[in-house]
Design a protein around this motif. Structure first.
Motif, PDB file in Angstrom:
ATOM      1  N   ASP A 175      -1.099 -12.977  38.975  1.00  0.00           N
ATOM      2  CA  ASP A 175      -0.567 -13.149  38.587  1.00  0.00           C
ATOM      3  C   ASP A 175      -1.180 -14.759  37.569  1.00  0.00           C
ATOM      4  OD1 ASP A 175       1.018 -11.388  37.156  1.00  0.00           O
ATOM      5  OD2 ASP A 175       1.797 -11.361  38.615  1.00  0.00           O
ATOM      6  N   ALA A 288      -7.934 -14.039  32.275  1.00  0.00           N
ATOM      7  CA  ALA A 288      -6.695 -12.714  31.919  1.00  0.00           C
ATOM      8  C   ALA A 288      -6.219 -12.646  30.644  1.00  0.00           C
ATOM      9  CB  ALA A 288      -4.739 -13.674  33.207  1.00  0.00           C
ATOM     10  N   LEU A 307      -6.778 -10.012  38.599  1.00  0.00           N
ATOM     11  CA  LEU A 307      -5.357 -10.413  37.524  1.00  0.00           C
ATOM     12  C   LEU A 307      -4.667  -9.289  36.390  1.00  0.00           C
ATOM     13  CD1 LEU A 307      -7.495 -13.651  36.439  1.00  0.00           C
ATOM     14  CD2 LEU A 307      -4.634 -13.137  37.230  1.00  0.00           C
TER      15      LEU A 307
END
Length: 382
Positions: A175, A288, A307
């Motif tokens: 993340d 992302a 991601l």
């Protein structure tokens, strides 16, 4: 040691009293992605343990840019077969002194066949060692035979199994850190599309130039995506700005900086290069944010997959065996089955430590057709 069928390979007994773990993996961004699945496996097997990455400066930057599971990083010194460059004996000794002071309970070698990395790992003087090894590598306490054509993330899990750690995830998961997500609009401004407009990110580079799909092919896909209403951004580091400009030029049919002939509502060109503009944190945030990432077999493609972003990958078949995505629901792979150098005819399947490669850098993936690639890009965009 008891062996069970649970895991990727043999799952051996856990070691006693393990709370400090070192994990060795040099190389680039993609190389670290291959090692990441071992981290949650080790932490689940040894609750409360810390995992220290022995990695490169780009790895340290990624740990600062994204939530990786590592607790900290020790940057590797230059050492033959571990980190290329000019060796400094004083830096080497300082590194090992600091590492030995940490008194690692377990050291995990995920850096290749072990000819150089196993002796390096043993100098940490950890209580227990696990890793892979070729027949000529120094043995560790528990060693997995190293075979070049193995899927690298699964190899990392098989090595973790030597330490009694079954898989938690089969592939890397990351993340981006919130501060980089928040900074991205300021960095890219109007280049970011508005909500509702599809975003395709392209990365035309790769460490090995033989993995480069031609800029014209990337440009053809970029042009098709823009004509279908997507915003297309081309990424790369400072060394790849020329390559990114070539992709934009191929897409717009004129020198980089023009447009495809129709502007977006913001006035921004629908195909543009942002190569050299992003640090690793902002790159992770952009990947992302993307709806699809199209790339060669490269660090940014592996990062996008970790991601959770759908990807379309351009792969030479041998590299797909070692580093391709496992699933096809979110990820598509286009394969080149070339087995000989297009310049000298040398067999390119004999790679790794078994044979030196020929000196030519001609693309092994040039024959992959842009129309086939865009069909997959479009299916994931819409």
């Amino acid at each position: 040691m008891e062996q069970t069928a649970t895991g990727i390979g043999p799952l051996l007994d856990r070691f006693d009293g393990v709370s400090r773990i070192a994990l060795l993996r040099g190389g680039g961004l993609g190389d670290l992605m291959f090692a990441l699945p071992a981290v949650p496996a080790l932490k689940a097997a040894y609750p409360g343990s810390t995992v220290t990455l022995l990695g490169t400066p780009v790895h340290e930057a990624l740990v600062s840019a994204a939530h990786t599971g590592f607790d900290d990083v020790m940057v590797l010194p230059v050492a033959e077969g571990v980190r290329p460059g000019h060796e400094d004996p004083a830096a080497m000794e300082s590194f090992f002194r600091a590492a030995r002071e940490r008194q690692f309970d377990l050291a995990v070698q995920l850096h290749g066949g072990g000819r150089f990395s196993n002796p390096f790992l043993l100098q940490l003087q950890a209580r227990h060692t696990v890793g892979s090894g070729t027949p000529d590598a120094a043995p560790l306490e528990r060693t997995l035979p190293y075979v070049y054509y193995q899927h690298e993330p699964l190899r990392s899990l098989e090595v973790a199994g030597l330490a009694g750690a079954p898989p938690v995830h089969l592939e890397a998961r990351l993340d981006p850190r919130a501060e980089f997500v928040a900074r991205l609009p300021e960095t890219l401004g109007a280049a970011l599309p508005p909500d509702g407009q599809p975003l395709l990110v392209l990365h035309p580079g790769a460490t090995d130039p033989r993995r480069h799909w031609p800029a014209g092919s990337f440009g053809a896909v970029a042009r098709a995506a823009a004509d279908d209403g997507a915003r297309v951004l081309v990424v790369g580091d400072h060394s790849e700005t020329g390559l990114a400009d070539a992709v934009v030029s191929a897409a717009v049919g004129r020198p980089a900086g023009g447009t495809t002939g129709r502007s977006t509502h913001s006035g921004e060109p629908p195909v543009a290069s942002v190569a050299g503009m992003l640090g690793l944190g902002e790159l992770a945030a952009l990947l992302a944010r993307a709806d699809v990432v199209l790339a060669n077999d490269s660090g940014p493609r592996h990062l996008a997959q970790a991601l959770g972003t759908p990807t379309v990958g351009i792969y030479w078949a041998g590299n797909a065996l070692t580093s391709g995505p496992l699933g096809r629901g979110r990820h598509r792979v286009h394969l080149s089955w070339v087995t000989n150098c297009p310049v000298c005819g040398a067999d390119v399947t004999q790679v790794g430590w078994t044979a030196p490669r020929c000196p030519h850098n001609g693309s092994l993936v040039a024959g992959i057709r842009p129309g086939d690639v865009y069909a997959d890009v479009r299916s994931l965009l819409h």
